[in-house]
Design an enzyme around this catalytic site. Structure first.
Site, PDB file in Angstrom:
ATOM      1  CG  ASP A 141      -1.959   1.070   1.234  1.00 18.68           C
ATOM      2  OD1 ASP A 141      -2.479   1.425   2.322  1.00 18.68           O
ATOM      3  OD2 ASP A 141      -2.263   1.599   0.128  1.00 18.68           O
ATOM      4  CE  LYS A 144      -1.126   3.544  -4.429  1.00 23.74           C
ATOM      5  NZ  LYS A 144      -0.899   2.686  -3.227  1.00 23.74           N
ATOM      6  CG  ASP A 169      -5.445   0.252  -0.788  1.00 25.99           C
ATOM      7  OD1 ASP A 169      -5.215   1.336  -0.228  1.00 25.99           O
ATOM      8  OD2 ASP A 169      -6.579  -0.075  -1.219  1.00 25.99           O
ATOM      9  CG  ASN A 170      -4.635   2.581  -3.210  1.00 29.79           C
ATOM     10  OD1 ASN A 170      -3.707   2.468  -2.410  1.00 29.79           O
ATOM     11  ND2 ASN A 170      -5.773   3.185  -2.884  1.00 29.79           N
ATOM     12  CD  GLU A 199      -8.140   5.452   0.424  1.00 32.72           C
ATOM     13  OE1 GLU A 199      -8.594   4.419  -0.097  1.00 32.72           O
ATOM     14  OE2 GLU A 199      -6.963   5.781   0.315  1.00 32.72           O
TER      15      GLU A 199
HETATM   16  O1  LIG Z   1      -5.047   4.610  -0.762  1.00 31.18           O
HETATM   17  C1  LIG Z   1      -4.326   5.566  -1.424  1.00 31.18           C
HETATM   18  C2  LIG Z   1      -4.941   6.580  -2.151  1.00 31.18           C
HETATM   19  C3  LIG Z   1      -4.156   7.537  -2.811  1.00 31.18           C
HETATM   20  C4  LIG Z   1      -4.842   8.620  -3.570  1.00 31.18           C
HETATM   21  C5  LIG Z   1      -4.504   9.948  -3.333  1.00 31.18           C
HETATM   22  C6  LIG Z   1      -5.178  10.953  -4.029  1.00 31.18           C
HETATM   23  C7  LIG Z   1      -6.181  10.644  -4.940  1.00 31.18           C
HETATM   24  F1  LIG Z   1      -6.806  11.613  -5.597  1.00 31.18           F
HETATM   25  C8  LIG Z   1      -6.506   9.331  -5.185  1.00 31.18           C
HETATM   26  C9  LIG Z   1      -5.836   8.306  -4.486  1.00 31.18           C
HETATM   27  C10 LIG Z   1      -2.760   7.490  -2.742  1.00 31.18           C
HETATM   28  C11 LIG Z   1      -2.134   6.460  -2.016  1.00 31.18           C
HETATM   29  N1  LIG Z   1      -0.773   6.408  -1.924  1.00 31.18           N
HETATM   30  C12 LIG Z   1      -0.211   5.428  -1.195  1.00 31.18           C
HETATM   31  C13 LIG Z   1      -0.985   4.465  -0.573  1.00 31.18           C
HETATM   32  N2  LIG Z   1      -2.328   4.484  -0.640  1.00 31.18           N
HETATM   33  C14 LIG Z   1      -2.920   5.479  -1.346  1.00 31.18           C
HETATM   34 MG   LIG Z   2      -3.881   2.892  -0.203  1.00 30.93          MG
END
Ligand SMILES: Oc1cc(-c2ccc(F)cc2)cc2nccnc12
Ligand SMILES: [Mg+2]
Length: 215
Positions: A141, A144, A169-170, A199
């Protein structure tokens, strides 16, 4: 200087949760995320899916890539036995400092080995420096664009064994298409996608990929 968002979340937890009660810490972070400020924690909806995977797998050796504020580390550690070895790796020093206090407030500092470093440096050291033989479970997580690099590092460093469960995740938002493509087509994993909600959002779709190493 003014507090960062992560420090505001930590302060809210310290003022609204009960020390030594992990579930109250998770509830406080989630309340803050839903009602006050969005943050990129795994959250309660995807968190419930990860809980199920952790309970089903019951890992003795677990690795998390991307600690952030410590929310998913607390989610995971609260389900592990005292005997389990659980390492979480965070590159950003400020987030790692917030996570250390959040984990300590939850009373889980003895269950979690927190490492502040680049995952690319830590993964090759797990066997020698952290006395790991192989991993029972991994939660990815962090950024990406390094998901594929890091799962390949886990493979080449012989840290996966037949049945190791890798959860990421994601997959949809922000998206990890190269990772999804790799685990679903390389032939080394039985991989399934578990659709969920992004989330602290009622509308946006996201999901977790669960990939079992074939050995
Ligand atoms: O769960 C997540 C969501 C996002 C993220 C941020 C901004 C947006 F607009 C969309 C998604 C970044 C992340 N980076 C590292 C680990 N987890 C992440
Ligand atoms: Mg995440």
């Amino acid at each position: 200087s003014a507090m960062s968002k992560e420090q505001r979340v930590l302060q809210y937890v310290q003022q609204n949760a009960s020390r030594g009660d992990p579930d109250s810490v998770l509830a406080a972070v989630d309340k803050f995320g839903w009602e006050t400020e969005w943050a990129m924690n795994l959250g309660d909806v995807k968190g419930a899916i990860l809980d199920r995977f952790v309970k089903e797998t019951a890992p003795q050796t677990m690795l998390e890539l991307g600690t952030y504020m410590g929310y998913s580390a607390i989610r995971i550690a609260r389900l592990l036995p005292e005997t389990a070895k659980f390492m979480t790796v965070e590159f950003d020093q400020e987030n790692a400092a917030v996570a250390r206090e959040m984990i300590e407030f939850a009373g889980l500092q003895n269950r979690i080995i927190q490492i502040t470093s680049d995952t690319a440096d830590v993964i090759p050291q797990l066997k020698t420096k952290y006395d790991v033989e192989t991993l029972d479970m991994v939660f990815i997580d962090h950024w990406k664009d390094v998901y594929v690099r890091d799962i390949k590092l886990l493979e080449t460093n012989k840290l996966l064994r037949k049945g190791t469960v890798v959860v990421a995740d994601n997959i949809i938002k922000p998206g990890a298409p190269e990772y999804a493509e790799y685990v679903r087509t390389c032939g080394k994993y039985d991989s399934t996608f578990h659709e969920s909600r992004f989330e602290y959002s009622n509308d946006d779709i996201d999901g977790l990929e669960k990939s079992v190493f074939r050995g």
